[in-house]
Design a protein around this motif. Structure first.
Motif, PDB file in Angstrom:
ATOM      1  N   GLN A  29      -6.912 -36.040  74.539  1.00  0.00           N
ATOM      2  CA  GLN A  29      -5.736 -36.842  74.219  1.00  0.00           C
ATOM      3  C   GLN A  29      -4.607 -36.518  75.199  1.00  0.00           C
ATOM      4  N   ALA A  30      -4.013 -37.560  75.787  1.00  0.00           N
ATOM      5  CA  ALA A  30      -2.895 -37.385  76.714  1.00  0.00           C
ATOM      6  C   ALA A  30      -1.613 -37.884  76.072  1.00  0.00           C
ATOM      7  N   ASN A  31      -0.646 -36.982  75.901  1.00  0.00           N
ATOM      8  CA  ASN A  31       0.665 -37.344  75.364  1.00  0.00           C
ATOM      9  C   ASN A  31       1.547 -37.721  76.552  1.00  0.00           C
ATOM     10  N   ILE A  32       1.811 -38.997  76.733  1.00  0.00           N
ATOM     11  CA  ILE A  32       2.442 -39.481  77.955  1.00  0.00           C
ATOM     12  C   ILE A  32       3.923 -39.757  77.730  1.00  0.00           C
ATOM     13  N   ALA A  33       4.763 -39.127  78.571  1.00  0.00           N
ATOM     14  CA  ALA A  33       6.215 -39.302  78.493  1.00  0.00           C
ATOM     15  C   ALA A  33       6.592 -40.771  78.651  1.00  0.00           C
ATOM     16  N   CYS A  34       7.628 -41.178  77.935  1.00  0.00           N
ATOM     17  CA  CYS A  34       8.001 -42.595  77.849  1.00  0.00           C
ATOM     18  C   CYS A  34       9.309 -42.925  78.540  1.00  0.00           C
ATOM     19  N   GLY A  35       9.825 -42.005  79.375  1.00  0.00           N
ATOM     20  CA  GLY A  35      10.995 -42.314  80.172  1.00  0.00           C
ATOM     21  C   GLY A  35      12.313 -41.749  79.699  1.00  0.00           C
ATOM     22  N   PHE A  36      12.379 -41.228  78.483  1.00  0.00           N
ATOM     23  CA  PHE A  36      13.661 -40.747  77.972  1.00  0.00           C
ATOM     24  C   PHE A  36      13.906 -39.268  78.266  1.00  0.00           C
ATOM     25  N   HIS A  37      12.851 -38.457  78.387  1.00  0.00           N
ATOM     26  CA  HIS A  37      13.023 -37.065  78.805  1.00  0.00           C
ATOM     27  C   HIS A  37      12.391 -36.826  80.162  1.00  0.00           C
ATOM     28  N   GLY A  59      -1.528 -41.176  73.889  1.00  0.00           N
ATOM     29  CA  GLY A  59      -0.493 -41.024  72.881  1.00  0.00           C
ATOM     30  C   GLY A  59       0.875 -41.199  73.496  1.00  0.00           C
ATOM     31  N   ALA A  60       1.784 -41.856  72.798  1.00  0.00           N
ATOM     32  CA  ALA A  60       3.172 -41.955  73.257  1.00  0.00           C
ATOM     33  C   ALA A  60       3.882 -40.639  72.945  1.00  0.00           C
ATOM     34  N   HIS A  61       4.683 -40.179  73.921  1.00  0.00           N
ATOM     35  CA  HIS A  61       5.376 -38.887  73.796  1.00  0.00           C
ATOM     36  C   HIS A  61       6.886 -39.119  73.925  1.00  0.00           C
ATOM     37  N   PRO A  62       7.491 -39.745  72.901  1.00  0.00           N
ATOM     38  CA  PRO A  62       8.913 -40.102  72.972  1.00  0.00           C
ATOM     39  C   PRO A  62       9.820 -38.909  72.693  1.00  0.00           C
ATOM     40  N   ALA A  63      11.070 -39.034  73.137  1.00  0.00           N
ATOM     41  CA  ALA A  63      12.018 -37.922  73.031  1.00  0.00           C
ATOM     42  C   ALA A  63      13.421 -38.439  72.788  1.00  0.00           C
ATOM     43  N   TYR A  64      14.339 -37.488  72.563  1.00  0.00           N
ATOM     44  CA  TYR A  64      15.750 -37.835  72.595  1.00  0.00           C
ATOM     45  C   TYR A  64      16.087 -38.363  74.002  1.00  0.00           C
ATOM     46  N   PRO A  65      17.089 -39.240  74.125  1.00  0.00           N
ATOM     47  CA  PRO A  65      17.498 -39.729  75.448  1.00  0.00           C
ATOM     48  C   PRO A  65      18.238 -38.632  76.211  1.00  0.00           C
ATOM     49  N   ASP A  66      17.497 -37.792  76.919  1.00  0.00           N
ATOM     50  CA  ASP A  66      18.074 -36.586  77.521  1.00  0.00           C
ATOM     51  C   ASP A  66      17.278 -36.187  78.765  1.00  0.00           C
ATOM     52  N   VAL A 104      -2.245 -47.623  73.038  1.00  0.00           N
ATOM     53  CA  VAL A 104      -1.736 -46.360  72.499  1.00  0.00           C
ATOM     54  C   VAL A 104      -2.387 -46.121  71.147  1.00  0.00           C
ATOM     55  N   SER A 105      -2.847 -44.896  70.908  1.00  0.00           N
ATOM     56  CA  SER A 105      -3.581 -44.624  69.670  1.00  0.00           C
ATOM     57  C   SER A 105      -2.875 -43.662  68.723  1.00  0.00           C
ATOM     58  N   TYR A 106      -1.744 -43.055  69.154  1.00  0.00           N
ATOM     59  CA  TYR A 106      -0.989 -42.165  68.261  1.00  0.00           C
ATOM     60  C   TYR A 106       0.361 -41.889  68.918  1.00  0.00           C
ATOM     61  N   VAL A 107       1.235 -41.203  68.187  1.00  0.00           N
ATOM     62  CA  VAL A 107       2.564 -40.837  68.694  1.00  0.00           C
ATOM     63  C   VAL A 107       2.807 -39.360  68.424  1.00  0.00           C
ATOM     64  N   LYS A 108       3.283 -38.656  69.456  1.00  0.00           N
ATOM     65  CA  LYS A 108       3.688 -37.254  69.298  1.00  0.00           C
ATOM     66  C   LYS A 108       5.086 -37.079  69.877  1.00  0.00           C
ATOM     67  N   PRO A 109       6.100 -36.864  69.059  1.00  0.00           N
ATOM     68  CA  PRO A 109       7.443 -36.632  69.588  1.00  0.00           C
ATOM     69  C   PRO A 109       7.476 -35.392  70.495  1.00  0.00           C
ATOM     70  N   HIS A 110       8.471 -35.380  71.387  1.00  0.00           N
ATOM     71  CA  HIS A 110       8.580 -34.318  72.384  1.00  0.00           C
ATOM     72  C   HIS A 110       9.736 -33.370  72.086  1.00  0.00           C
ATOM     73  N   GLY A 111       9.570 -32.122  72.464  1.00  0.00           N
ATOM     74  CA  GLY A 111      10.655 -31.154  72.559  1.00  0.00           C
ATOM     75  C   GLY A 111      11.530 -31.015  71.343  1.00  0.00           C
ATOM     76  N   ALA A 112      12.839 -31.194  71.549  1.00  0.00           N
ATOM     77  CA  ALA A 112      13.803 -31.005  70.463  1.00  0.00           C
ATOM     78  C   ALA A 112      13.581 -32.003  69.338  1.00  0.00           C
ATOM     79  N   LEU A 113      13.147 -33.208  69.672  1.00  0.00           N
ATOM     80  CA  LEU A 113      12.882 -34.190  68.618  1.00  0.00           C
ATOM     81  C   LEU A 113      11.730 -33.721  67.731  1.00  0.00           C
TER      82      LEU A 113
END
Length: 243
Positions: A29-37, A59-66, A104-113
């Motif tokens: 599974q690859a958690n791929i950054a979505c541009g916000f971190h 997998g989508a790897h979304p984050a805080y806009p930072d 996309v088959s799942y979502v994993k938030p990134h870092g501080a989120l």
């Protein structure tokens, strides 16, 4: 059997991070950054192509806009803001994936989120509501912990499926959380990583920073691929997981 997941696609412009092409052959599974971190359209495209080449789930790897803080700083965001920036990031990666015949088959938030989701009820509830209101049902990857039943109950009430994740190279607290990176010994190295993976496979538990045994029920195991040592560890872990 535990799946292997890895955070990838975290380069940005001419700035390179990670050894994505070396890590991808060993993971599920690859958690791929979505541009916000981290990540940008070119990086997303290349990372998706790598995943397609190696038949790795996306997998989508979304984050805080930072971008400046690499998503590792907590931001005070309203529930509506969290829902909207999650939808925005997931949809961006999903749209680019569809251009390559992928999904996309799942979502994993990134870092501080991710950390806030596991420690702040308001953030957790906002993340679940974002997943519940997204137009396509997608499982949410969260930290495997002794409180997993409570998270599962709330997510189930909102029709959201969960995937529970353990970490190969992070020390746990006795409370079942990840030891903060600011504390000594929070990140495991070398033989410590393999020992933790073996214990997860054989006993379904880890040894915490206080020396106690913590049971964990996990579906997937997070490994990092951002340095040559990590690639060697990935190879060794992959061997351990072979049936």
């Amino acid at each position: 059997m535990l799946l292997l997941n890895c955070d990838l696609g975290e380069s940005f412009g001419s700035w390179q991070m990670g050894l994505d092409s070396q890590a991808m052959p060993y993971i599920d599974q690859a958690n791929i950054a979505c541009g916000f971190h981290a990540g940008d359209p070119d990086v997303m495209q290349r990372t998706l192509a790598l995943a397609k080449q190696h038949n790795v789930a996306i997998g989508a790897h979304p984050a805080y806009p930072d971008l400046q803080g690499f998503g590792r700083r907590s931001l005070h965001c309203s529930e509506t803001e969290i829902i909207n920036f999650l939808h925005y990031q997931i949809a961006a990666l999903s749209g680019m994936a569809q251009c390559q015949g992928l999904s996309v088959s799942y979502v994993k938030p990134h870092g501080a989120l991710y950390n806030d989701m596991m420690s702040k009820p308001a953030v957790w509830q906002a993340v679940v509501k974002a997943m519940a209101s997204y137009h396509t049902p997608l499982p949410l990857m969260i930290l495997a912990s002794k409180d997993a039943g409570l998270y599962w109950q709330y997510a189930t009430e909102h029709g959201v499926k969960l995937m529970f994740e353990a970490f190969a190279d992070r020390r746990y607290t006795a409370q079942g959380k990840l030891t903060p990176r600011s504390q000594p010994g929070a990140v495991l190295h070398g033989a410590e990583v393999l020992a933790q993976v073996k214990q997860l496979l054989q006993r379904g538990s880890v040894i915490t920073d206080s020396g106690t045994e913590l049971p964990l029920e996990a579906d997937t195991l997070c490994v990092h691929g951002d340095n040559p040592e990590a690639i060697a560890q990935l190879q060794a872990i992959r061997q351990l997981l072979q049936p």
